[in-house]
Design a protein around this motif. Structure first.
Motif, PDB file in Angstrom:
ATOM      1  N   SER A 241     -55.899 -66.001  41.526  1.00  0.00           N
ATOM      2  CA  SER A 241     -56.867 -66.772  40.747  1.00  0.00           C
ATOM      3  C   SER A 241     -58.243 -66.673  41.388  1.00  0.00           C
ATOM      4  N   LEU A 242     -59.285 -67.021  40.626  1.00  0.00           N
ATOM      5  CA  LEU A 242     -60.640 -66.975  41.155  1.00  0.00           C
ATOM      6  C   LEU A 242     -60.802 -67.933  42.336  1.00  0.00           C
ATOM      7  N   TRP A 246     -61.864 -66.829  46.071  1.00  0.00           N
ATOM      8  CA  TRP A 246     -63.008 -67.463  46.734  1.00  0.00           C
ATOM      9  C   TRP A 246     -62.605 -67.988  48.110  1.00  0.00           C
ATOM     10  N   GLN A 247     -61.427 -68.582  48.210  1.00  0.00           N
ATOM     11  CA  GLN A 247     -60.954 -69.100  49.496  1.00  0.00           C
ATOM     12  C   GLN A 247     -60.801 -67.970  50.516  1.00  0.00           C
ATOM     13  N   ILE A 248     -60.274 -66.844  50.072  1.00  0.00           N
ATOM     14  CA  ILE A 248     -60.092 -65.706  50.973  1.00  0.00           C
ATOM     15  C   ILE A 248     -61.443 -65.144  51.395  1.00  0.00           C
ATOM     16  N   TRP A 249     -62.381 -65.010  50.446  1.00  0.00           N
ATOM     17  CA  TRP A 249     -63.722 -64.514  50.779  1.00  0.00           C
ATOM     18  C   TRP A 249     -64.393 -65.421  51.798  1.00  0.00           C
ATOM     19  N   LEU A 250     -64.291 -66.728  51.581  1.00  0.00           N
ATOM     20  CA  LEU A 250     -64.923 -67.689  52.482  1.00  0.00           C
ATOM     21  C   LEU A 250     -64.309 -67.615  53.873  1.00  0.00           C
ATOM     22  N   ALA A 251     -62.961 -67.557  53.922  1.00  0.00           N
ATOM     23  CA  ALA A 251     -62.270 -67.516  55.211  1.00  0.00           C
ATOM     24  C   ALA A 251     -62.598 -66.224  55.966  1.00  0.00           C
TER      25      ALA A 251
END
Length: 285
Positions: A241-242, A246-251
């Motif tokens: 999911s988006l 986003w969580q993976i990009w941020l981490a």
């Protein structure tokens, strides 16, 4: 019953010892399925000889489309509700299969269980121990589990000799990807850990031989494995999911920033001159 699947092609150097490893487990609830890809050496002769002596050995020999295809053939043949994969040059610790038989009746279905794995050289001498915890898809996707050689490090399962799972898991996630010839186990685990109950046991179950001339070793030496795995990760991320993306990009980016801060804190003299001048200016105001 446990179905142990061994894909092999021209593996006469190890096939007899691989068959003997399962025999020596003295497990009454096991079948050993050998999927040979049409070997031209003495592999099939050795399999035939052992199968004539031990009825738990089942085998086929025919051309296939690679290791993933062979694994899928073995799964279709499997009569057990538990699947284990034993590559021809790897081996189990003593009494592992009886231990697995004890554990699975206590688990929800489908489950994947992981133990520790010894990483050995060609002679079986210990190099290191793979302890796979924690086991979450995000740990792998963040790429902090890949070392400079392109090998998944000690927090993720390196070899299937140290994990077992319910056959029914394939009904949820599908079979091994036939087009994947190198990282089929990483792809499988990514899909599996997101779809089943996962449990880690701090017990050593498997032994993984890592040495020159093997597909994995040579792929890592060429430096192509890390590129291959990153592509695999990126393809998998696209299915999320988006919010998860986003969580993976941020981490990922937060982890990168923290590493940079730590590095320049330790080696301040390596900071670019322009940044050092700014920091000096701000510290005086």
């Amino acid at each position: 019953m446990i179905s142990i699947i061994t894909p092999v092609y021209n593996g006469e150097r190890f096939i007899e010892s691989c068959l003997q490893v399962v025999i020596d487990q003295k497990c009454l609830e096991v079948e050993h399925i050998i999927v040979d890809g049409g070997s031209s050496d003495k592999t099939v002769d050795i399999i035939k000889d052992k199968a004539n002596q031990y009825p738990h050995i089942r085998w086929i020999s025919e051309k296939d489309r690679g290791q993933s295809d062979a694994l899928n053939k073995g799964i279709s043949m499997a009569q057990g509700e538990i699947i284990g994969v034993l590559n021809v040059d790897d081996f189990y610790e003593r009494n592992v299969l009886n231990r697995i038989c004890e554990i699975f009746p206590t688990l929800a279905e489908p489950s994947l269980i992981i133990g520790n794995c010894n990483i050995c050289n060609f002679e079986g001498e210990l190099i290191s121990i793979n302890k796979a915890k924690p086991l979450r898809a995000i740990d792998l996707l963040l790429e902090r589990r890949i070392n400079d050689d392109g090998i998944i490090d000690a927090s993720f399962p390196l070899n299937p000799s140290a994990y077992f799972y319910h056959k029914s898991l394939h009904q949820q996630i599908g079979l091994y990807k036939v087009e994947e010839h190198y990282a089929m186990d990483v792809d499988f685990l990514l899909r599996a850990v997101s779809s089943c109950h996962v449990k880690y046991f701090n017990e050593t179950w498997g032994n993984y031989r890592y040495y020159p001339g093997t597909k994995t070793f040579d792929d890592s030496t060429r430096g192509t494995s890390i590129v291959r795995i990153k592509h695999l990760f990126n393809d998998y991320i696209k299915t999320l999911s988006l919010m998860e993306q986003w969580q993976i990009w941020l981490a990922r980016n937060l982890n990168f920033i923290l590493l940079k801060i730590f590095y320049f804190y330790k080696y301040p003299e390596r900071l670019p001159e322009s940044i050092r001048q700014r920091l000096t200016k701000y510290s005086r105001t």
